[in-house]
Write a protein that holds these residues in place. Structure first.
Motif, PDB file in Angstrom:
ATOM      1  N   VAL A 113       0.846  -1.194   0.000  1.00  0.00           N
ATOM      2  CA  VAL A 113       0.000   0.000   0.000  1.00  0.00           C
ATOM      3  C   VAL A 113       0.882   1.245   0.000  1.00  0.00           C
ATOM      4  O   VAL A 113       1.808   1.365   0.805  1.00  0.00           O
ATOM      5  CB  VAL A 113      -0.925   0.010   1.236  1.00  0.00           C
ATOM      6  N   VAL A 114       0.579   2.159  -0.915  1.00  0.00           N
ATOM      7  CA  VAL A 114       1.304   3.427  -1.011  1.00  0.00           C
ATOM      8  C   VAL A 114       0.328   4.549  -0.706  1.00  0.00           C
ATOM      9  O   VAL A 114      -0.741   4.646  -1.324  1.00  0.00           O
ATOM     10  CB  VAL A 114       1.910   3.619  -2.417  1.00  0.00           C
ATOM     11  N   CYS A 115       0.688   5.401   0.255  1.00  0.00           N
ATOM     12  CA  CYS A 115      -0.202   6.474   0.692  1.00  0.00           C
ATOM     13  C   CYS A 115       0.354   7.830   0.276  1.00  0.00           C
ATOM     14  O   CYS A 115       1.499   8.167   0.584  1.00  0.00           O
ATOM     15  CB  CYS A 115      -0.377   6.416   2.208  1.00  0.00           C
ATOM     16  N   LEU A 116      -0.466   8.591  -0.452  1.00  0.00           N
ATOM     17  CA  LEU A 116      -0.176   9.970  -0.814  1.00  0.00           C
ATOM     18  C   LEU A 116      -1.081  10.885   0.010  1.00  0.00           C
ATOM     19  O   LEU A 116      -1.889  10.411   0.809  1.00  0.00           O
ATOM     20  CB  LEU A 116      -0.399  10.197  -2.307  1.00  0.00           C
ATOM     21  N   GLU A 117      -0.955  12.176  -0.206  1.00  0.00           N
ATOM     22  CA  GLU A 117      -1.715  13.113   0.618  1.00  0.00           C
ATOM     23  C   GLU A 117      -3.224  12.949   0.461  1.00  0.00           C
ATOM     24  O   GLU A 117      -3.972  13.041   1.431  1.00  0.00           O
ATOM     25  CB  GLU A 117      -1.319  14.555   0.286  1.00  0.00           C
ATOM     26  N   GLU A 118      -3.694  12.674  -0.747  1.00  0.00           N
ATOM     27  CA  GLU A 118      -5.135  12.561  -0.964  1.00  0.00           C
ATOM     28  C   GLU A 118      -5.501  11.336  -1.782  1.00  0.00           C
ATOM     29  O   GLU A 118      -6.535  11.324  -2.467  1.00  0.00           O
ATOM     30  CB  GLU A 118      -5.660  13.836  -1.643  1.00  0.00           C
ATOM     31  N   SER A 119      -4.679  10.309  -1.751  1.00  0.00           N
ATOM     32  CA  SER A 119      -4.992   9.066  -2.469  1.00  0.00           C
ATOM     33  C   SER A 119      -4.171   7.916  -1.907  1.00  0.00           C
ATOM     34  O   SER A 119      -3.114   8.130  -1.300  1.00  0.00           O
ATOM     35  CB  SER A 119      -4.730   9.220  -3.978  1.00  0.00           C
ATOM     36  N   ILE A 120      -4.675   6.708  -2.121  1.00  0.00           N
ATOM     37  CA  ILE A 120      -4.011   5.492  -1.654  1.00  0.00           C
ATOM     38  C   ILE A 120      -4.010   4.480  -2.794  1.00  0.00           C
ATOM     39  O   ILE A 120      -5.027   4.288  -3.471  1.00  0.00           O
ATOM     40  CB  ILE A 120      -4.725   4.905  -0.414  1.00  0.00           C
ATOM     41  N   TYR A 121      -2.862   3.822  -2.999  1.00  0.00           N
ATOM     42  CA  TYR A 121      -2.711   2.848  -4.082  1.00  0.00           C
ATOM     43  C   TYR A 121      -2.435   1.473  -3.477  1.00  0.00           C
ATOM     44  O   TYR A 121      -1.558   1.327  -2.624  1.00  0.00           O
ATOM     45  CB  TYR A 121      -1.575   3.265  -5.019  1.00  0.00           C
ATOM     46  N   ILE A 122      -3.184   0.476  -3.928  1.00  0.00           N
ATOM     47  CA  ILE A 122      -3.066  -0.883  -3.392  1.00  0.00           C
ATOM     48  C   ILE A 122      -2.535  -1.798  -4.493  1.00  0.00           C
ATOM     49  O   ILE A 122      -3.156  -1.944  -5.553  1.00  0.00           O
ATOM     50  CB  ILE A 122      -4.427  -1.396  -2.884  1.00  0.00           C
ATOM     51  N   HIS A 123      -1.382  -2.409  -4.248  1.00  0.00           N
ATOM     52  CA  HIS A 123      -0.744  -3.307  -5.213  1.00  0.00           C
ATOM     53  C   HIS A 123      -0.808  -4.751  -4.718  1.00  0.00           C
ATOM     54  O   HIS A 123      -0.797  -5.010  -3.509  1.00  0.00           O
ATOM     55  CB  HIS A 123       0.736  -2.942  -5.403  1.00  0.00           C
ATOM     56  N   ASN A 124      -0.852  -5.684  -5.650  1.00  0.00           N
ATOM     57  CA  ASN A 124      -0.675  -7.097  -5.336  1.00  0.00           C
ATOM     58  C   ASN A 124       0.826  -7.352  -5.230  1.00  0.00           C
ATOM     59  O   ASN A 124       1.558  -7.208  -6.208  1.00  0.00           O
ATOM     60  CB  ASN A 124      -1.283  -7.960  -6.444  1.00  0.00           C
ATOM     61  N   ILE A 125       1.303  -7.738  -4.061  1.00  0.00           N
ATOM     62  CA  ILE A 125       2.750  -7.827  -3.857  1.00  0.00           C
ATOM     63  C   ILE A 125       3.374  -8.977  -4.639  1.00  0.00           C
ATOM     64  O   ILE A 125       4.578  -8.995  -4.888  1.00  0.00           O
ATOM     65  CB  ILE A 125       3.087  -7.938  -2.354  1.00  0.00           C
ATOM     66  N   LYS A 126       2.566  -9.937  -5.087  1.00  0.00           N
ATOM     67  CA  LYS A 126       3.132 -11.073  -5.812  1.00  0.00           C
ATOM     68  C   LYS A 126       3.594 -10.708  -7.218  1.00  0.00           C
ATOM     69  O   LYS A 126       4.529 -11.306  -7.749  1.00  0.00           O
ATOM     70  CB  LYS A 126       2.115 -12.220  -5.884  1.00  0.00           C
ATOM     71  N   LEU A 130      -1.076  -2.950  -9.924  1.00  0.00           N
ATOM     72  CA  LEU A 130      -1.969  -2.047  -9.213  1.00  0.00           C
ATOM     73  C   LEU A 130      -3.385  -2.602  -9.251  1.00  0.00           C
ATOM     74  O   LEU A 130      -3.954  -2.823 -10.310  1.00  0.00           O
ATOM     75  CB  LEU A 130      -1.936  -0.661  -9.855  1.00  0.00           C
ATOM     76  N   LEU A 131      -3.960  -2.852  -8.064  1.00  0.00           N
ATOM     77  CA  LEU A 131      -5.294  -3.436  -7.973  1.00  0.00           C
ATOM     78  C   LEU A 131      -6.385  -2.393  -7.774  1.00  0.00           C
ATOM     79  O   LEU A 131      -7.485  -2.533  -8.292  1.00  0.00           O
ATOM     80  CB  LEU A 131      -5.348  -4.434  -6.810  1.00  0.00           C
ATOM     81  N   LYS A 132      -6.068  -1.357  -6.991  1.00  0.00           N
ATOM     82  CA  LYS A 132      -7.105  -0.391  -6.640  1.00  0.00           C
ATOM     83  C   LYS A 132      -6.476   0.954  -6.310  1.00  0.00           C
ATOM     84  O   LYS A 132      -5.415   1.012  -5.683  1.00  0.00           O
ATOM     85  CB  LYS A 132      -7.914  -0.893  -5.430  1.00  0.00           C
ATOM     86  N   THR A 133      -7.143   2.022  -6.731  1.00  0.00           N
ATOM     87  CA  THR A 133      -6.744   3.379  -6.352  1.00  0.00           C
ATOM     88  C   THR A 133      -7.889   4.024  -5.599  1.00  0.00           C
ATOM     89  O   THR A 133      -9.008   4.104  -6.122  1.00  0.00           O
ATOM     90  CB  THR A 133      -6.398   4.226  -7.592  1.00  0.00           C
ATOM     91  N   LEU A 134      -7.623   4.449  -4.367  1.00  0.00           N
ATOM     92  CA  LEU A 134      -8.616   5.172  -3.579  1.00  0.00           C
ATOM     93  C   LEU A 134      -8.332   6.654  -3.755  1.00  0.00           C
ATOM     94  O   LEU A 134      -7.398   7.195  -3.148  1.00  0.00           O
ATOM     95  CB  LEU A 134      -8.535   4.770  -2.105  1.00  0.00           C
ATOM     96  N   LEU A 135      -9.103   7.309  -4.602  1.00  0.00           N
ATOM     97  CA  LEU A 135      -8.892   8.717  -4.905  1.00  0.00           C
ATOM     98  C   LEU A 135      -9.721   9.603  -3.982  1.00  0.00           C
ATOM     99  O   LEU A 135     -10.723   9.178  -3.400  1.00  0.00           O
ATOM    100  CB  LEU A 135      -9.271   9.003  -6.359  1.00  0.00           C
ATOM    101  N   ASN A 136      -9.253  10.848  -3.834  1.00  0.00           N
ATOM    102  CA  ASN A 136      -9.977  11.865  -3.058  1.00  0.00           C
ATOM    103  C   ASN A 136     -10.230  11.433  -1.615  1.00  0.00           C
ATOM    104  O   ASN A 136     -11.305  11.674  -1.055  1.00  0.00           O
ATOM    105  CB  ASN A 136     -11.305  12.222  -3.743  1.00  0.00           C
ATOM    106  N   THR A 137      -9.255  10.765  -1.040  1.00  0.00           N
ATOM    107  CA  THR A 137      -9.334  10.461   0.387  1.00  0.00           C
ATOM    108  C   THR A 137      -9.125  11.760   1.169  1.00  0.00           C
ATOM    109  O   THR A 137      -8.536  12.718   0.649  1.00  0.00           O
ATOM    110  CB  THR A 137      -8.267   9.427   0.793  1.00  0.00           C
ATOM    111  N   PRO A 138      -9.608  11.839   2.421  1.00  0.00           N
ATOM    112  CA  PRO A 138      -9.418  13.065   3.206  1.00  0.00           C
ATOM    113  C   PRO A 138      -7.935  13.443   3.290  1.00  0.00           C
ATOM    114  O   PRO A 138      -7.067  12.570   3.349  1.00  0.00           O
ATOM    115  CB  PRO A 138      -9.975  12.686   4.579  1.00  0.00           C
ATOM    116  N   THR A 139      -7.664  14.726   3.291  1.00  0.00           N
ATOM    117  CA  THR A 139      -6.285  15.218   3.333  1.00  0.00           C
ATOM    118  C   THR A 139      -5.526  14.564   4.485  1.00  0.00           C
ATOM    119  O   THR A 139      -5.963  14.605   5.639  1.00  0.00           O
ATOM    120  CB  THR A 139      -6.263  16.746   3.495  1.00  0.00           C
TER     121      THR A 139
END
Length: 440
Positions: A113-126, A130-139
């Protein structure tokens, strides 16, 4: 030993930038001005440096996957790029670039999981897809998030609000939101799961109360009061492997250890004491008091404490079993790892048993001579401490669009080296028992 000291401020080692323990607290990773270091913390009397990486300087994020050869590194020179290395082979597995500065990285055997200021990226480690991008997360200026070590659930916790202490619990395996927990009135400052992913601890920016919730239900299980006199900045929370204890460190000189135990009414009735009688009176009286006072009377205090010999330094703490005994580990920005004995029966003041240097004296002498030469040319900026560098200020978006960037993904995939063959097979680290297969 040479340090850099700000006026009226704590002494911070010049080479230290960040530190993190791996998922089972058997390894310590340290980011430095010259690269990063990996230490084994499986013994009290010695601290073995098992690897020193110099692929890139000024490392402000370094995370190791358990005791495997996989290590994730982010440098201040390229804060939007994540590099994944196989450090025993000395090769880069892959790299990804993101739309903004990387603030934190979390990983288990299933997800990265990679966390930015307003988004989170979820990768399959195997395969690092990139499996999912959570955009516009709270600051989330500090990149606060937690990922459960237990890959069978891979729960992810992150702030659900920038103004109050709401926690979003997300299932990173099934890519769905599980629950929202109203944990605190103030914004969140710290989060951590226990090893099984069934408990989640949190602290707010005030730092006075620490709460523990059940996962995924979100029910409050425990409430601990760290202090009453002053607000503090909680820098780390960590459960013991059996989830019987929870430690918390801050910018003060005290580390608190709390014991997670349910008080049984039947035991009090069987062996009545004066203190138990007074306790019942307070409990009864609390029903007539304001809610804040009533809550305070029901909050448990620390079971054990550690008095550090420094004040205001950034640090991280962890509870571990080393050589069959419970220990508290504190990695500090003064360049040392402190190891304390913990009495699991009686608690009280913990005893310092060992203090290890994270930098040897020869490096400090070289740093001193180099800085003396540089002072003749231009003044050097103050080195950044652990928490300060993790909470990097975000840079404005570039006026040019990143190649490979899209709103649904938000990453730019770098070259994947052919020898790893991610497209056809999962990551293989070629180390015995270091990357067990998922399942069974």
């Amino acid at each position: 030993m040479e340090f850099e000291e700000a006026p009226d401020g704590p002494i911070v080692h010049r080479g230290f930038i960040c530190a993190s323990f791996n998922q089972d607290t058997t390894s310590l990773s340290v980011g430095t001005k010259t690269g990063y270091r990996l230490f084994s913390v499986t013994a009290v009397d010695k601290l073995d440096c098992i690897h020193e990486g110099v692929e890139c300087p000024d490392v402000y994020i370094v995370e190791r996957l358990f005791s495997s050869s996989l290590v994730v590194v982010v440098s201040l020179s390229m804060p939007r790029r994540m590099n994944v290395y196989h450090f025993k082979k000395g090769t880069e597995i892959c790299n990804y670039s993101y739309s903004n500065n990387i603030l934190s990285v979390r990983l288990n055997r299933q997800r990265l999981v990679v966390c930015l200021e307003e988004s989170i990226y979820i990768h399959n480690i195997k395969d690092m897809k990139l499996l999912k991008t959570l955009l516009n997360t709270p600051t989330n200026l500090s990149g606060l998030c937690a990922l459960s070590v237990n890959h069978s659930n891979s729960f992810l916790a992150y702030p659900g609000s920038a103004t109050i202490g709401e926690i979003t619990v997300y299932d990173a395996n099934n890519l769905t939101t599980l629950t929202l927990i109203q944990a605190h009135d103030s914004p969140l400052a710290a989060l951590t799961f226990n090893s099984s992913g069934t408990k989640l601890a949190s602290a707010s920016e005030k730092g006075t109360v620490i709460r523990v919730f059940s996962v995924p239900e979100g029910q409050k299980l425990f409430e601990f009061r760290r202090g009453m006199k002053r607000y503090v900045s909680i820098s780390s929370l960590s459960f013991s492997s059996d989830a019987q204890f929870l430690c918390a460190s801050s910018n003060t000189e005290t580390v608190h250890i709390f014991k997670l135990e349910q008080h049984s009414p039947s035991q009090e009735e069987e062996s009545p004491t004066w203190s138990a009688y007074v306790g019942k009176m307070f409990t009864a009286a609390s029903t007539y008091l304001p809610a804040q006072v009533s809550d305070m009377m029901h909050q448990d205090r620390a079971f054990a404490t550690v008095r550090l010999n420094m004040f205001g330094l950034k640090n991280i703490c962890a509870l571990a079993t080393i050589q069959k005994l419970p220990r508290l580990l504190v990695a500090s920005s003064d360049g040392f790892l402190y190891i304390y004995n913990v009495d699991p029966q009686d608690g009280g003041e913990c005893v310092l048993v060992q203090k290890h240097r994270l930098f040897d004296s020869s490096e400090e002498q070289v740093e001193e001579s180099e800085e003396e030469k540089q002072e003749d040319v231009s003044p050097q900026p103050t080195s950044q401490s652990y928490a300060a560098t993790v909470a990097l200020p975000s840079t404005p978006p570039s006026s040019t669009t990143l190649m490979g960037y899209s709103e649904d993904g938000g990453t730019q995939k770098g070259e994947i080296f052919p020898e790893h063959e991610f497209a056809e097979s999962p990551v293989c680290l070629d180390d015995e028992n270091e990357f067990p297969p998922v399942g069974n």
